[in-house]
Scaffold this active site. Structure first.
Site: not given
Ligand code: GLN
Length: 195
Positions: A48-50, A80, A110, A139-140, A179, A181
């Protein structure tokens, strides 16, 4: 007895993780409170987004309960953004000093592989997990730029002429930059359930 695996459901792709856990024959429940943490045998911190995950965890008083769970020795897997939450040290990204949980002796960088548009899938060789390659998505994704002496590197990818760790294990803590999942390959979930 059926294992009960909690998926931290503050933000990110927790539903997909819970579904993968159920496909492996264990019970997957969504966890948002300290009481729910007491009902599980293992925990997944999703992608997600940390930064957002840290802000929400802090605002609902979940940082300390989660740190206690990680320190308890029960299995924990971060994917991630979840890997970033578990890292003892985080570098990169716009925000410094974001709230994380720690517990895993690594440095996570990151967005190591670039922006959203540079996301990619890969067929990864992870001998400890499966004999054949595993399809995963970055993904990122973060890269692991340093690992402590207790940390076992399970998989690397080559990036800019060097090899960077993307899956590691430290005792009962598993962390993957990618990922698994989002596809229907259950190998990593099965591996985690073997802890
Ligand atoms: N770039 C996101 C972060 O810094 C992580 C991306 C992801 O979980 N797919 O949290």
């Amino acid at each position: 007895m059926k294992r009960t695996v909690g998926v931290l459901a503050l933000q990110g792709d927790f539903v997909e993780h819970a579904a993968s856990i159920e496909r492996c024959g264990a019970q997957g429940i969504l966890v948002r409170t300290a009481i729910e943490l007491k009902q599980i045998d293992a925990l997944i911190i999703p992608g997600g987004e940390s930064t957002t995950m840290g802000i929400i965890a802090e605002s609902i008083g979940m940082v300390e309960p989660l740190q206690l769970f990680i320190a308890s020795g029960l299995p924990v897997w971060g994917t991630c953004a979840g890997l970033i939450m578990l890292a003892d040290k985080v570098e990169g990204g716009k925000r410094n000093g974001q709230t994380t949980l720690g517990g895993l002796d690594i440095i996570a960088a990151r967005n190591f592989f670039g922006r959203q548009i540079q996301s990619f899938s890969a067929s990864l060789s992870v001998p400890k997990v499966a004999t054949e390659p595993i399809d995963v998505m970055f993904i990122r994704a973060p890269g692991i730029t340093r690992v402590g002496y207790k940390v076992e590197v399970l998989a690397t990818v080559s990036h800019n002429d060097s090899h960077v760790a993307v899956a590691v294990r430290q005792n009962n803590i598993l962390a993957t930059a990618f990922h698994t999942e989002l596809g229907d390959d259950p190998k990593f979930h099965r591996y985690f359930l073997s802890f």
